[in-house]
Design a protein around this motif. Structure first.
Motif, mmCIF file in Angstrom:
data_model
loop_
_atom_site.group_PDB
_atom_site.id
_atom_site.type_symbol
_atom_site.label_atom_id
_atom_site.label_comp_id
_atom_site.label_asym_id
_atom_site.label_seq_id
_atom_site.Cartn_x
_atom_site.Cartn_y
_atom_site.Cartn_z
ATOM 1 N N GLY A 124 0.818 -1.215 0.000
ATOM 2 C CA GLY A 124 0.000 0.000 0.000
ATOM 3 C C GLY A 124 0.844 1.254 0.000
ATOM 4 N N ALA A 125 1.881 1.270 0.834
ATOM 5 C CA ALA A 125 2.766 2.435 0.892
ATOM 6 C C ALA A 125 3.482 2.639 -0.433
ATOM 7 C CB ALA A 125 3.769 2.268 2.034
ATOM 8 N N LEU A 126 3.956 1.558 -1.022
ATOM 9 C CA LEU A 126 4.656 1.661 -2.299
ATOM 10 C C LEU A 126 3.726 2.165 -3.402
ATOM 11 C CD1 LEU A 126 7.203 1.171 -3.978
ATOM 12 C CD2 LEU A 126 6.431 -1.191 -4.313
ATOM 13 N N GLU A 127 2.502 1.652 -3.439
ATOM 14 C CA GLU A 127 1.542 2.098 -4.451
ATOM 15 C C GLU A 127 1.249 3.583 -4.304
ATOM 16 O OE1 GLU A 127 0.139 0.629 -7.002
ATOM 17 O OE2 GLU A 127 1.117 -1.295 -6.723
ATOM 18 N N HIS A 128 1.088 4.038 -3.073
ATOM 19 C CA HIS A 128 0.785 5.456 -2.842
ATOM 20 C C HIS A 128 1.952 6.336 -3.291
ATOM 21 C CE1 HIS A 128 -0.839 9.064 -1.373
ATOM 22 N NE2 HIS A 128 -0.305 9.058 -0.153
ATOM 23 N N VAL A 129 3.160 5.951 -2.915
ATOM 24 C CA VAL A 129 4.340 6.753 -3.267
ATOM 25 C C VAL A 129 4.538 6.774 -4.778
ATOM 26 C CG1 VAL A 129 6.861 6.763 -3.155
ATOM 27 C CG2 VAL A 129 5.523 6.530 -1.065
ATOM 28 N N GLU A 130 4.438 5.630 -5.415
ATOM 29 C CA GLU A 130 4.656 5.590 -6.861
ATOM 30 C C GLU A 130 3.572 6.355 -7.616
ATOM 31 O OE1 GLU A 130 4.995 1.495 -7.938
ATOM 32 O OE2 GLU A 130 7.139 1.413 -7.460
ATOM 33 N N SER A 131 2.345 6.295 -7.146
ATOM 34 C CA SER A 131 1.282 7.050 -7.828
ATOM 35 C C SER A 131 1.519 8.542 -7.707
ATOM 36 C CB SER A 131 -0.083 6.674 -7.247
ATOM 37 O OG SER A 131 -0.215 7.130 -5.909
ATOM 38 N N GLN A 132 1.964 9.016 -6.538
ATOM 39 C CA GLN A 132 2.245 10.441 -6.369
ATOM 40 C C GLN A 132 3.464 10.866 -7.182
ATOM 41 O OE1 GLN A 132 0.200 12.725 -4.625
ATOM 42 N NE2 GLN A 132 -1.031 10.887 -4.914
ATOM 43 N N GLN A 133 4.431 10.001 -7.297
ATOM 44 C CA GLN A 133 5.596 10.328 -8.121
ATOM 45 C C GLN A 133 5.212 10.420 -9.598
ATOM 46 O OE1 GLN A 133 8.505 7.354 -7.178
ATOM 47 N NE2 GLN A 133 9.155 8.357 -5.274
ATOM 48 N N ARG A 134 4.341 9.530 -10.054
ATOM 49 C CA ARG A 134 3.891 9.601 -11.448
ATOM 50 C C ARG A 134 3.143 10.895 -11.713
ATOM 51 N NH1 ARG A 134 2.816 3.989 -10.619
ATOM 52 N NH2 ARG A 134 0.650 4.464 -10.095
ATOM 53 N N ILE A 135 2.318 11.304 -10.755
ATOM 54 C CA ILE A 135 1.588 12.565 -10.918
ATOM 55 C C ILE A 135 2.556 13.738 -10.950
ATOM 56 C CG2 ILE A 135 -0.032 14.143 -9.790
ATOM 57 C CD1 ILE A 135 -1.495 11.669 -8.724
ATOM 58 N N ALA A 136 3.541 13.710 -10.049
ATOM 59 C CA ALA A 136 4.508 14.806 -9.995
ATOM 60 C C ALA A 136 5.315 14.904 -11.287
ATOM 61 C CB ALA A 136 5.454 14.610 -8.804
ATOM 62 N N ILE A 137 5.679 13.761 -11.853
ATOM 63 C CA ILE A 137 6.447 13.766 -13.100
ATOM 64 C C ILE A 137 5.579 14.170 -14.280
ATOM 65 C CG2 ILE A 137 7.688 12.275 -14.727
ATOM 66 C CD1 ILE A 137 8.633 10.653 -12.296
ATOM 67 N N GLY A 138 4.316 13.750 -14.272
ATOM 68 C CA GLY A 138 3.450 13.982 -15.421
ATOM 69 C C GLY A 138 2.813 15.348 -15.480
ATOM 70 N N GLN A 139 2.895 16.123 -14.409
ATOM 71 C CA GLN A 139 2.285 17.446 -14.440
ATOM 72 C C GLN A 139 3.004 18.345 -15.450
ATOM 73 O OE1 GLN A 139 2.423 18.610 -10.320
ATOM 74 N NE2 GLN A 139 0.284 18.090 -10.000
ATOM 75 N N SER A 140 2.234 19.158 -16.137
ATOM 76 C CA SER A 140 2.811 20.007 -17.191
ATOM 77 C C SER A 140 3.809 21.014 -16.632
ATOM 78 C CB SER A 140 1.684 20.737 -17.928
ATOM 79 O OG SER A 140 0.926 21.530 -17.014
ATOM 80 N N LYS A 141 3.628 21.397 -15.374
ATOM 81 C CA LYS A 141 4.538 22.391 -14.810
ATOM 82 C C LYS A 141 5.835 21.777 -14.295
ATOM 83 C CE LYS A 141 2.394 22.265 -10.206
ATOM 84 N NZ LYS A 141 1.726 23.075 -9.168
ATOM 85 N N SER A 142 5.893 20.420 -14.294
ATOM 86 C CA SER A 142 7.105 19.763 -13.828
ATOM 87 C C SER A 142 8.069 19.578 -14.992
ATOM 88 C CB SER A 142 6.778 18.408 -13.208
ATOM 89 O OG SER A 142 7.964 17.718 -12.901
ATOM 90 N N ASP A 143 9.286 20.052 -14.828
ATOM 91 C CA ASP A 143 10.298 19.883 -15.869
ATOM 92 C C ASP A 143 11.402 18.945 -15.400
ATOM 93 O OD1 ASP A 143 11.468 21.404 -13.950
ATOM 94 O OD2 ASP A 143 12.169 22.997 -15.285
ATOM 95 N N SER A 144 11.102 18.124 -14.408
ATOM 96 C CA SER A 144 12.126 17.267 -13.842
ATOM 97 C C SER A 144 11.541 15.912 -13.478
ATOM 98 C CB SER A 144 12.732 17.917 -12.589
ATOM 99 O OG SER A 144 13.577 17.008 -11.910
ATOM 100 N N LEU A 145 12.364 14.874 -13.574
ATOM 101 C CA LEU A 145 11.969 13.539 -13.125
ATOM 102 C C LEU A 145 12.226 13.349 -11.643
ATOM 103 C CD1 LEU A 145 13.342 11.361 -16.068
ATOM 104 C CD2 LEU A 145 11.013 12.190 -15.701
ATOM 105 N N GLY A 146 12.653 14.409 -10.988
ATOM 106 C CA GLY A 146 12.942 14.313 -9.569
ATOM 107 C C GLY A 146 14.324 13.745 -9.316
#
Length: 266
Positions: A179-201
């Motif tokens: 559950g923790a891994l799914e939550h973290v990975e889903s938030q990371q995908r959102i952070a990477i996929g947002q148009s205002k994000s220019d970085s993969l982190g």
């Protein structure tokens, strides 16, 4: 002799002509075929029943055959307890991660920095309050319930007039960390996929999958400039989420340092 005389005196009537005698009743060919098929089917059924009975009788008279052993690898723990004095030293409370996370989760939150004031939850937070901060609260609520969320500890503070920081420790049931891994990975995908994000982190030191993100400034007419930074880390059955916003630029070292300090407390 006339016909009338033959009728009146049948004994004197001439014998019938064999050529004019009617044919005997014959069995139709189809009826003979059906009769033959029926006899064959009956014989097959009797043979099957008899063979089955004989087979059961033979099997019953035989000795039972032992099944082969299961293919199981050797057990990881020793077959016998270790001699006294040779047992491994148990982990201390500081070393045993499970002892920490099963205790009071609020004590594992990073403390507020000096001069900061509380701004929002400080301690346990309800699931409804947590998902209310998402763009789609209904979907976030369904996701968290599906993943088996257990409890949430939150600390939020404000520095100055506009800088705000929120740290969440979201713990899940079953202890598998899925559950923790799914939550973290889903938030990371959102952070990477947002148009205002220019970085993969960038990766968080000390974690296997933690990443932090620093976003470029967001400018809108009539509003103050908005800077954001986020971090998402999984440690066991706990998902760490850190949200930081300000009207001034947020440096990478600031969000990275906070993420590493929070991870270290787990």
């Amino acid at each position: 002799m006339s016909i009338e005389e033959s009728i009146q005196n049948p004994e004197t009537a001439p014998p019938p002509d064999p050529a004019e005698a009617p044919d005997p009743v014959a069995v139709p060919p189809r009826r003979r075929v059906l009769r033959t098929v029926g006899l064959i089917a009956l014989a097959a059924v009797l043979g099957l029943v008899g063979g089955t009975a004989v087979g059961y009788r033979i099997q019953a008279d035989r000795e039972p055959t032992a099944l082969p052993p299961l293919n199981q690898p050797g057990l990881a723990y020793p077959a016998k307890p270790l001699p006294k004095g040779e047992e491994p030293t148990p982990l201390s409370a500081a070393e045993d991660r499970q002892v920490k996370t099963d205790g009071d989760l609020r004590k594992l939150l990073v403390p507020r920095p000096a001069g900061a004031r509380a701004d929002g939850p400080d301690g346990w937070q309800s699931l409804a309050g947590y998902v209310n901060g998402f763009t789609r609260p209904e979907g976030a609520l369904e996701f968290q319930l599906d993943q088996g969320v257990r409890r949430i500890a939150t600390r939020a503070w404000r520095v100055g007039e506009y800088k705000r920081v929120e740290v969440n420790l979201v713990q899940y049931r079953a202890g598998s960390g899925i559950g923790a891994l799914e939550h973290v990975e889903s938030q990371q995908r959102i952070a990477i996929g947002q148009s205002k994000s220019d970085s993969l982190g960038k990766s968080v030191r000390g974690s296997e999958n933690g990443r932090y993100f620093v976003y470029p400034v967001e400018r809108r007419a009539g509003y103050l400039d908005l800077y954001e930074a986020r971090a998402f880390i999984q440690r066991g059955d706990i998902a760490i989420t850190i949200l930081m916003s300000d009207t001034r630029k947020i440096t990478e070292s600031e969000i990275r340092s906070l993420a590493e300090r929070q991870l270290g407390r787990l």
